[in-house]
Each structure stands twice: as C-alpha cells, then as structure tokens.
Design a protein around this motif. Sequence first.
Motif, PDB file in Angstrom:
ATOM      1  N   LEU A 198       0.831  -1.214   0.000  1.00  0.00           N
ATOM      2  CA  LEU A 198       0.000   0.000   0.000  1.00  0.00           C
ATOM      3  C   LEU A 198       0.859   1.254   0.000  1.00  0.00           C
ATOM      4  O   LEU A 198       0.511   2.261  -0.616  1.00  0.00           O
ATOM      5  CB  LEU A 198      -0.936   0.007   1.212  1.00  0.00           C
ATOM      6  N   LYS A 199       2.000   1.193   0.701  1.00  0.00           N
ATOM      7  CA  LYS A 199       2.876   2.356   0.768  1.00  0.00           C
ATOM      8  C   LYS A 199       3.507   2.671  -0.585  1.00  0.00           C
ATOM      9  O   LYS A 199       3.965   3.784  -0.816  1.00  0.00           O
ATOM     10  CB  LYS A 199       3.979   2.121   1.797  1.00  0.00           C
ATOM     11  N   SER A 200       3.536   1.666  -1.486  1.00  0.00           N
ATOM     12  CA  SER A 200       4.149   1.895  -2.803  1.00  0.00           C
ATOM     13  C   SER A 200       3.240   2.709  -3.725  1.00  0.00           C
ATOM     14  O   SER A 200       3.693   3.236  -4.741  1.00  0.00           O
ATOM     15  CB  SER A 200       4.483   0.552  -3.470  1.00  0.00           C
ATOM     16  N   PHE A 201       1.952   2.806  -3.384  1.00  0.00           N
ATOM     17  CA  PHE A 201       1.027   3.595  -4.194  1.00  0.00           C
ATOM     18  C   PHE A 201       1.186   5.081  -3.859  1.00  0.00           C
ATOM     19  O   PHE A 201       1.285   5.466  -2.695  1.00  0.00           O
ATOM     20  CB  PHE A 201      -0.417   3.157  -3.951  1.00  0.00           C
ATOM     21  N   LYS A 202       1.180   5.899  -4.879  1.00  0.00           N
ATOM     22  CA  LYS A 202       1.351   7.338  -4.721  1.00  0.00           C
ATOM     23  C   LYS A 202      -0.004   8.046  -4.829  1.00  0.00           C
ATOM     24  O   LYS A 202      -1.029   7.432  -5.129  1.00  0.00           O
ATOM     25  CB  LYS A 202       2.315   7.889  -5.777  1.00  0.00           C
ATOM     26  N   ASP A 203       0.051   9.357  -4.620  1.00  0.00           N
ATOM     27  CA  ASP A 203      -1.166  10.168  -4.683  1.00  0.00           C
ATOM     28  C   ASP A 203      -1.813  10.073  -6.064  1.00  0.00           C
ATOM     29  O   ASP A 203      -3.035  10.020  -6.184  1.00  0.00           O
ATOM     30  CB  ASP A 203      -0.816  11.632  -4.355  1.00  0.00           C
ATOM     31  N   LYS A 204      -0.998  10.015  -7.120  1.00  0.00           N
ATOM     32  CA  LYS A 204      -1.554   9.933  -8.483  1.00  0.00           C
ATOM     33  C   LYS A 204      -2.295   8.608  -8.697  1.00  0.00           C
ATOM     34  O   LYS A 204      -3.284   8.561  -9.440  1.00  0.00           O
ATOM     35  CB  LYS A 204      -0.446  10.102  -9.523  1.00  0.00           C
ATOM     36  N   ASP A 205      -1.809   7.535  -8.045  1.00  0.00           N
ATOM     37  CA  ASP A 205      -2.493   6.242  -8.155  1.00  0.00           C
ATOM     38  C   ASP A 205      -3.859   6.298  -7.479  1.00  0.00           C
ATOM     39  O   ASP A 205      -4.843   5.762  -7.994  1.00  0.00           O
ATOM     40  CB  ASP A 205      -1.647   5.132  -7.520  1.00  0.00           C
ATOM     41  N   TRP A 206      -3.894   6.937  -6.295  1.00  0.00           N
ATOM     42  CA  TRP A 206      -5.165   7.079  -5.586  1.00  0.00           C
ATOM     43  C   TRP A 206      -6.154   7.902  -6.415  1.00  0.00           C
ATOM     44  O   TRP A 206      -7.328   7.544  -6.542  1.00  0.00           O
ATOM     45  CB  TRP A 206      -4.938   7.722  -4.220  1.00  0.00           C
ATOM     46  N   LYS A 207      -5.688   8.993  -7.000  1.00  0.00           N
ATOM     47  CA  LYS A 207      -6.579   9.830  -7.807  1.00  0.00           C
ATOM     48  C   LYS A 207      -7.095   9.063  -9.021  1.00  0.00           C
ATOM     49  O   LYS A 207      -8.259   9.227  -9.424  1.00  0.00           O
ATOM     50  CB  LYS A 207      -5.837  11.097  -8.254  1.00  0.00           C
ATOM     51  N   LEU A 208      -6.245   8.209  -9.591  1.00  0.00           N
ATOM     52  CA  LEU A 208      -6.647   7.426 -10.763  1.00  0.00           C
ATOM     53  C   LEU A 208      -7.751   6.436 -10.409  1.00  0.00           C
ATOM     54  O   LEU A 208      -8.779   6.366 -11.092  1.00  0.00           O
ATOM     55  CB  LEU A 208      -5.442   6.685 -11.331  1.00  0.00           C
ATOM     56  N   VAL A 209      -7.573   5.678  -9.323  1.00  0.00           N
ATOM     57  CA  VAL A 209      -8.572   4.681  -8.957  1.00  0.00           C
ATOM     58  C   VAL A 209      -9.833   5.342  -8.404  1.00  0.00           C
ATOM     59  O   VAL A 209     -10.945   4.832  -8.572  1.00  0.00           O
ATOM     60  CB  VAL A 209      -7.983   3.665  -7.939  1.00  0.00           C
ATOM     61  N   LYS A 210      -9.673   6.516  -7.790  1.00  0.00           N
ATOM     62  CA  LYS A 210     -10.839   7.262  -7.294  1.00  0.00           C
ATOM     63  C   LYS A 210     -11.679   7.766  -8.472  1.00  0.00           C
ATOM     64  O   LYS A 210     -12.917   7.680  -8.447  1.00  0.00           O
ATOM     65  CB  LYS A 210     -10.371   8.442  -6.434  1.00  0.00           C
ATOM     66  N   THR A 211     -11.015   8.297  -9.506  1.00  0.00           N
ATOM     67  CA  THR A 211     -11.721   8.750 -10.707  1.00  0.00           C
ATOM     68  C   THR A 211     -12.404   7.580 -11.399  1.00  0.00           C
ATOM     69  O   THR A 211     -13.540   7.691 -11.873  1.00  0.00           O
ATOM     70  CB  THR A 211     -10.735   9.433 -11.672  1.00  0.00           C
ATOM     71  N   TYR A 212     -11.712   6.460 -11.445  1.00  0.00           N
ATOM     72  CA  TYR A 212     -12.282   5.247 -12.058  1.00  0.00           C
ATOM     73  C   TYR A 212     -13.570   4.840 -11.340  1.00  0.00           C
ATOM     74  O   TYR A 212     -14.593   4.568 -11.976  1.00  0.00           O
ATOM     75  CB  TYR A 212     -11.264   4.119 -11.992  1.00  0.00           C
ATOM     76  N   ALA A 213     -13.529   4.804 -10.010  1.00  0.00           N
ATOM     77  CA  ALA A 213     -14.696   4.394  -9.228  1.00  0.00           C
ATOM     78  C   ALA A 213     -15.865   5.356  -9.414  1.00  0.00           C
ATOM     79  O   ALA A 213     -17.024   4.945  -9.497  1.00  0.00           O
ATOM     80  CB  ALA A 213     -14.322   4.288  -7.751  1.00  0.00           C
ATOM     81  N   SER A 214     -15.557   6.647  -9.510  1.00  0.00           N
ATOM     82  CA  SER A 214     -16.628   7.642  -9.640  1.00  0.00           C
ATOM     83  C   SER A 214     -17.287   7.617 -11.022  1.00  0.00           C
ATOM     84  O   SER A 214     -18.454   7.972 -11.175  1.00  0.00           O
ATOM     85  CB  SER A 214     -16.077   9.041  -9.346  1.00  0.00           C
ATOM     86  N   ARG A 215     -16.537   7.168 -12.052  1.00  0.00           N
ATOM     87  CA  ARG A 215     -17.061   7.166 -13.429  1.00  0.00           C
ATOM     88  C   ARG A 215     -17.611   5.810 -13.870  1.00  0.00           C
ATOM     89  O   ARG A 215     -18.205   5.699 -14.930  1.00  0.00           O
ATOM     90  CB  ARG A 215     -15.964   7.595 -14.403  1.00  0.00           C
ATOM     91  N   LEU A 216     -17.403   4.799 -13.033  1.00  0.00           N
ATOM     92  CA  LEU A 216     -17.728   3.434 -13.428  1.00  0.00           C
ATOM     93  C   LEU A 216     -19.176   3.278 -13.890  1.00  0.00           C
ATOM     94  O   LEU A 216     -19.452   2.639 -14.903  1.00  0.00           O
ATOM     95  CB  LEU A 216     -17.452   2.480 -12.260  1.00  0.00           C
ATOM     96  N   GLN A 217     -20.107   3.879 -13.164  1.00  0.00           N
ATOM     97  CA  GLN A 217     -21.526   3.699 -13.472  1.00  0.00           C
ATOM     98  C   GLN A 217     -22.011   4.599 -14.601  1.00  0.00           C
ATOM     99  O   GLN A 217     -23.107   4.400 -15.119  1.00  0.00           O
ATOM    100  CB  GLN A 217     -22.364   3.972 -12.217  1.00  0.00           C
ATOM    101  N   ASN A 268     -13.960  -5.826 -10.160  1.00  0.00           N
ATOM    102  CA  ASN A 268     -14.061  -6.151  -8.737  1.00  0.00           C
ATOM    103  C   ASN A 268     -12.742  -5.936  -8.015  1.00  0.00           C
ATOM    104  O   ASN A 268     -12.705  -5.397  -6.906  1.00  0.00           O
ATOM    105  CB  ASN A 268     -14.526  -7.601  -8.557  1.00  0.00           C
ATOM    106  N   THR A 269     -11.648  -6.347  -8.641  1.00  0.00           N
ATOM    107  CA  THR A 269     -10.326  -6.181  -8.032  1.00  0.00           C
ATOM    108  C   THR A 269      -9.987  -4.703  -7.869  1.00  0.00           C
ATOM    109  O   THR A 269      -9.474  -4.281  -6.826  1.00  0.00           O
ATOM    110  CB  THR A 269      -9.249  -6.883  -8.883  1.00  0.00           C
ATOM    111  N   LEU A 270     -10.296  -3.904  -8.887  1.00  0.00           N
ATOM    112  CA  LEU A 270     -10.028  -2.460  -8.809  1.00  0.00           C
ATOM    113  C   LEU A 270     -10.893  -1.791  -7.736  1.00  0.00           C
ATOM    114  O   LEU A 270     -10.438  -0.876  -7.042  1.00  0.00           O
ATOM    115  CB  LEU A 270     -10.276  -1.800 -10.173  1.00  0.00           C
TER     116      LEU A 270
END
Length: 268
Positions: A196-215, A251-253
């Motif tokens: 988890l520590k290897s993930f950076k702020d840009k990774d969090w923003k990417l997966v957060k954007t993905y989750a918000s746009r999924l539907q 599901n994994t994402l």
Amino acid sequence: MSHEQMEVKTPEYVSLQFSLAGLGSRAAAFIIDQTLIMLFNIAFFISVLLVSDKLSSYTTFFEGSTVGIAIVIIVIFIVNYGYFFFLEFFTGGRTLGKKIVGIRVIQDNGHSITLLSSFIRNIMRLIDALPTGYFLGIIMVFFHSKHKRLGDLVAGTIVVHERKPKRKKKKLTGIEKVIEERGLSKESLGVDEWTLKSFKDKDWKLVKTYASRLQQLPETERYQMTRQIADILLPKIGVDVVGKPEYELENTLLVLYLHLRDEWEYEL
C-alpha cells in the motif's frame, strides 16, 4: 471528553478536521510502549547472559560476558528506537501503545506518515529525552499550541485522536452501493502495508476517478477503461491481468479502491 481541533487543508482544497492528542493521551501511550520495550529488554538481557555463560564453557570468546553485554547494548538501542520508527510507518502511525489509547501520528497535511518523517521524528527522541525522563519533550508538548514535541516540529508530523466510526448508518454513495451489491470488501483482496505504501497520490486519484465514473459509462467504454487502469495498477499488487475477464478486473479495482481510500482519504 472534548479535544482541541485542528483543521488541515489538503492540496485538493478539502478541509479536514482532527482532534489533537494532548499530553495525557500521549503520555499514556508512551508508558504502555516503554513498558513493553522494558519487558523485552529484561527478557533479552537475561537470555544473552544465559547463552553467553554456557558458551564461555566452550570458548574464551565470551569470557566475562563482554561480548554478550555489547550485543545487549546494541540490540536494546535498536529496539528502543526501531520499535517506534517501524511501527509508526508500517501500521499507519500507530505503535501498540498509541493503538490502545486511540491516537496516531500523521503528517501536517493530513496524509499518512512517510518513511522519512517516521525516521526523523523518532531519531529526534534522543534530544526530546534530554536532560532526563523526556523532560524537553514533555515541556514542548505541554506548551506548544498543537502539542508537538521537537521531533514533530522537525519531521512535520502531528499526533491526533483516531476517528471513531459513527454508529448511525450513513447513506451509501453510488459506488458504495455497487460494492455492497457485489459483496466486495477489503478482505476480498489481501494487500500488505508495504505494498500500500508503494502507491502514490496519483495512483489514488486514478482509482478514485475510475470508481466515480464506473456507473456513468456504457459497457464497452467501461470495460475498455477497466482494462487500461488494471494494466497500470494491478501489477503493483501482484495481480496478473492477462486473460482475466473485465468483470473480475472491475471487482479487483473496486477492492483496491477501498484499501487506498482508507490510506488517502479521511472522512469527516
């Protein structure tokens, strides 16, 4: 019991509020930690003496327990300072004492403590402990407006109370409903703290954007976006994306989103 509040503005202009940990709670956590360390020191010291005494019967190398005492001094120093350094970094700013009391160390910007910050604030214990009994550290925490000791000032950290989960069930967001309907949880995917520590702020923003746009996307575009983001993020947690269906990658994402949300996003 009410606590002093501190407001933090993130680079994304989000205001976060934390309850500052005062001298009492920090002292309680420190006493618990020091008790655990002292018990280890005593047990280790006795063990080394017993072992060195037995070995001295076979070799002159351990005569007078000189080597044994040197080993004890080195290990005790490493344990006394390494205990705080490693636990605070690898367990989200919590030593065992802090976890029991319900406080944690974070950075001034509200993010989790970094490896460098943990190292700096804990090596500074050598100065905070002066002249004896952590006198300087106690005085600093007592008089500083944010209850910081010298190590916190240099490392840019703050000690706050843990947020207690609200018992009242809050209204789920759209993506949270999807996650619940699919029966997903953090336990669905084991991710260790180091990964988890290897993930950076840009990774969090990417997966957060993905989750918000999924539907919001049609199925074809959704699957295409899933495949692209999976290729970027999932190899970091050791997941092979080749040959896996898009629904499984989704599901994994989404589970990865849950892990990173706890690491990067603080809910008020």
